[in-house]
Design an enzyme around this catalytic site. Structure first.
Site, short mmCIF file in Angstrom:
data_model
loop_
_atom_site.label_atom_id
_atom_site.label_comp_id
_atom_site.label_asym_id
_atom_site.label_seq_id
_atom_site.Cartn_x
_atom_site.Cartn_y
_atom_site.Cartn_z
N GLU A 86 0.72 -1.32 -0.02
CA GLU A 86 -0.05 -0.12 -0.06
C GLU A 86 0.87 1.22 -0.04
O GLU A 86 0.57 2.43 -0.62
CB GLU A 86 -0.91 -0.06 1.19
CG GLU A 86 -1.93 -1.01 1.23
CD GLU A 86 -2.96 -0.94 0.22
OE1 GLU A 86 -3.21 0.12 -0.28
OE2 GLU A 86 -3.38 -2.14 -0.57
N SER A 473 -52.85 -22.64 42.32
CA SER A 473 -52.60 -22.72 43.80
C SER A 473 -51.11 -22.57 44.14
O SER A 473 -50.77 -22.79 45.06
CB SER A 473 -52.83 -24.21 43.79
OG SER A 473 -54.25 -24.39 43.77
#
Length: 809
Positions: A86, A473
């Site tokens: 690069e 219950s």
């Protein structure tokens, strides 16, 4: 000479004008440039990870899969590969490379009109300026801005810092951002392990990851990699011999296997995701690189899922086979089967097609266990007829039809789910019924396991936290706790007999016990052990429903409970997680419990930004030992129930397990307290049980509530799931009894009269009494909250009573 002077003067003036215009233009551009200094404080988007309490990864969240690596941790050969590819003069230029710009301009001029793409001469600094601060527009103005910003960046940041930002920001394809993620994605290695050839390939990717995809364009990828290696040699980064050796190597891409995440933790992880996003925001969840240490126990989570699925499958299969999931052409079944959907998180199941049927069973063709692999016609299996007798009961449209042979159940081309067994395969079907299981530490509120349904892939709706259902219950212990807290004892007698109440609309509300029977005057223990509805309603009436409603709120079951008598039988809706948390108060001696799925959250720098345990610790940070007192963790939990009351309720709930509606649970052979729950028409079934160190609740029911079948109860359906889970949870751990608060006394009491009895007498039970209380010395009073005639209900109860529970269990 004068002519030459005039020409020189005109040229000089023109140059000055050009330079002046350029300066003005640059000055105008410079005013509108973004602030390059924010690069110094840039923090890249990082992945957030969730872990179980032991460090097992359970989930990952990211928009960009990136791992940040400081420049000091990046080997020289890796940096050299990117510089060669690069920007070979990176460490010598001041942001722009004039020589490269001239070469690129000349090349573009030569190729003008040829159709070739224009080449650039961007340095790494320019790429950084474009990626972070500018757009990707291919215009001259953007290039000028890029150059100006690059020069400014070079004056603000060191070369190493610029390179560090670049190497951690670049996109390398396949979802990998930065070289750390790239090394793992392409080679399943850390950056420090990369060879020169591997580093060169990664350096080849920024120009166009898709162009050099190793799977789609392998030759192009090798060619570009070798070009980078050649550049490395040309710039003195590697020798000619090493370059030649590296170019001769194959690409060697080795895709990284997916991080093994717990499929069993899907419901749990999604709940944590919601909490983290709600507290810190979606952006932080996907970009901030948080490390979230959850409370999840992987062993318990896996056991919970296995137990729940087994219970749901057993119930569902007992109701018959609903037919195949699809039908395909068996002439090309491998390709057709590959298109069929399956439950990705039910790892034990596979999708299969029926190839042939016989009296002995059915031959099946199987889809590969590895998605994406080749499908082979030779991958077949067999389901024995003896293992699929349940499927001879066909269920369709709510009706059951019994058949006598397998070929009336399935035929070639039918697609079904199967599970591997010791001898062949088992026929499976996705249950219609759903359920949930939650297990928490009662002393800390840490959620150790939480399953919200049969399959997260099938439905993300979490029945543990999102489904508000009637607990039936299972709510009764809190009515009894209210009574014990206000002066009643476990030996107090309450009338168990029929009664009716006008509803103000010409009808009567007639609650009844589940078995339709009644026992006359009975102790509170008997009422809870046998889950007597008539006793519970009388008790609630005597206490006052405003008191019962307040206890429901104090225990965290409800934000607000309407003070109507049917609510005492569990008619108010709540979630399984809230119900389990309420039982945890009973298990820990009356302390409030705040359930939590998160122990700690750390940011990307390792700083703790959230911690569930906020207890202070006195003398924990002493510099040295000087015979001082030991450190003490301050208990800041709110006391919502008298510890003596909590123990009394626990003692009664142990009776539920030992001889009551949850007697099956006694097979665990350890001190366990618990309560069943079954709502009207058996639409919901529950069981919540606990030891001193673990509270676990189970729920079963259809998402669109409908009867589960006459006679189905929490003790018959939910309790067995609890048992299977607890066998794993208790494995290898000593049985621990519930601690007894000081001041309590014990006495044997006759269940019918409430009076003291000789130890071991038939019909007696050992009861727990607070100071100043004990068994009756003479005839015990009997509580009847209604009297002989009952009482008129307010008109406001009309609608509630029309749908109120009649026979909860």
């Amino acid at each position: 000479m004068k002519v030459i002077g005039y020409i020189f003067g005109i040229a000089s003036a023109a140059l000055l004008a050009i330079f002046g215009a350029g300066a003005v233009y640059l000055s105008g551009i410079a005013k509108d440039l973004p602030d390059h200094r924010k690069l110094a404080e840039w923090e890249p988007a990082l992945m957030t990870r969730f872990y179980a309490y032991d460090g097992t990864p359970i989930a990952e969240y990211a928009k960009e899969r990136r791992l940040y690596l400081p420049i000091a941790a990046i080997p020289q050969r890796v940096k050299a590969a990117f510089l060669a590819a690069e920007d070979k003069s990176f460490y010598t230029h001041s942001g722009i490379d004039v020589v490269s710009i001239v070469k690129a301009a000349w090349s573009n001029a030569v190729n003008l009109g040829s159709g070739q793409r224009l080449i650039g001469a961007s340095t790494i600094t320019q790429q950084l300026a474009k990626n972070f601060l500018l757009s990707s527009d291919r215009t001259l103005e953007r290039k000028i801005k890029e150059a100006v910003l690059s020069i400014r960046i070079e004056h603000s940041l060191s070369k190493d810092r610029i390179l560090e930002l670049y190497l951690n920001d670049i996109y390398l394809g396949l979802g990998a951002y930065g070289i750390a993620a790239g090394a793992l994605t392409y080679f399943d290695k850390s950056v420090s392990e990369l060879t020169v050839a591997e580093a060169a390939y990664l350096a080849a990717l920024p120009k166009g990851p898709n162009n050099y995809n190793p799977h789609r364009h392998p030759e192009r990828a090798v060619s570009r990699r070798n070009w980078v290696i050649g550049q490395m040699q040309r710039n003195g980064f590697v020798s000619a011999a090493e370059a030649s050796s590296m170019m001769a190597r194959p690409l060697g891409v080795k895709p990284r296997a997916e991080t093994p995440l717990m499929a069993e933790a899907n419901y749990f992880a999604e709940e944590v995701r919601r909490e983290v996003a709600g507290q810190f925001g979606e952006a932080a969840l996907y970009n901030a690189g948080l490390s979230v240490r959850t409370t999840l126990d992987p062993t318990l989570q896996a056991a919970a899922l296995k137990a729940l699925r087994a219970g749901l499958v057993e119930y569902d299969q007992a109701r018959g086979f609903r037919g195949p999931v699809a039908h395909i052409d068996v002439s090309d079944w491998t390709a057709a089967l590959a298109e069929q959907k399956t439950l990705t998180d039910v790892k034990e199941w596979r999708i299969a097609v029926v190839l042939s049927c016989s009296d002995a069973g059915i031959r099946i063709g199987l889809r590969s266990a590895k998605p994406g692999s080749e499908y082979s016609p030779s991958e077949t299996g067999f389901i024995g007829s003896n293992t699929m007798r349940w499927a001879l009961k066909l269920s369709a449209g709510g009706r059951i039809r019994q058949v006598d042979s397998i070929d009336k159940v399935l035929s070639p081309g039918d697609v079904v789910h199967v599970e591997k067994a010791e001898d062949g395969y088992l026929l499976r079907q996705i249950p219609e019924v759903q359920g949930a299981i939650v297990s928490i530490d009662p002393n800390t509120g840490r959620v150790l396991a939480s399953i919200g349904g049969f399959s997260f892939a099938q439905s993300r709706f979490n029945r543990a936290t999102q489904a508000a259902r009637q607990p039936g219950s299972a709510f009764k212990p809190f009515v009894y706790a209210a009574a014990l807290d206000t002066g009643y004892t476990p030996a107090t007698l309450v009338m168990d007999a029929p009664f009716s109440m006008p509803d103000g609309a010409g009808r009567l509300w007639k609650p009844k016990n589940y078995d339709g029977k009644f026992g006359g005057p009975s102790t509170l223990r008997t009422g809870l052990e046998k889950s007597r509805n008539l006793m519970t309603v009388r008790l609630a009436r005597h206490l006052g429903m405003d008191v019962v409603a307040e206890y429901g709120r104090a225990f965290g079951l409800y934000d607000k409970l309407a003070p109507y008598l049917p609510m005492s039988l569990g008619a108010g809706e709540t979630t399984l997680t809230r119900l389990v948390s309420a039982y945890a108060v009973l298990a820990n001696g009356g302390h409030a419990v705040k359930p939590s799925m998160i122990d700690r959250i750390q940011d990307r720098h390792g700083r703790t930004i959230f911690r569930h345990d906020d207890r202070g610790c006195d003398r924990c940070n002493a510099a040295s030992w000087r015979h001082q007192e030991e450190p003490v963790l301050r208990d800041t939990r709110k006391q919502v129930l008298d510890p003596m009351t909590a123990y009394q309720v626990t003692s009664m709930l142990r009776g539920v397990v030992e001889r009551g509606t949850a007697h099956r649970v006694a097979q665990l052979g350890a001190p366990v307290a618990g309560k069943t729950g079954t709502t009207n028409d058996e639409k919901d079934v529950w069981f919540v049980g606990y030891t001193p160190t673990l509270v676990t609740g189970v729920f079963m029911g259809y998402d669109a509530p409908k009867p589960m079948g006459y006679g189905e109860t929490g003790g018959g359906l939910a309790a067995p799931i609890f048992i299977d889970f607890m066998k794993v949870a208790m494995r290898g751990k000593p049985a621990v009894d519930f601690p007894v608060p000081q001041g309590l006394t014990f006495a044997s009491v006759n269940r019918r009269t409430g009076r003291r009895a000789a130890s071991g007498d038939p019909g007696s039970a050992v009861e727990v009494f607070k100071p100043g209380t004990g068994p009756c010395l003479t005839e015990c009073p009997v509580i009847d909250g209604f009297g002989a005639e009952g009482a008129e209900l307010p008109a406001a109860l009309r609608e509630q009573l029309l749908t109120a529970p009649q026979g909860l269990y």
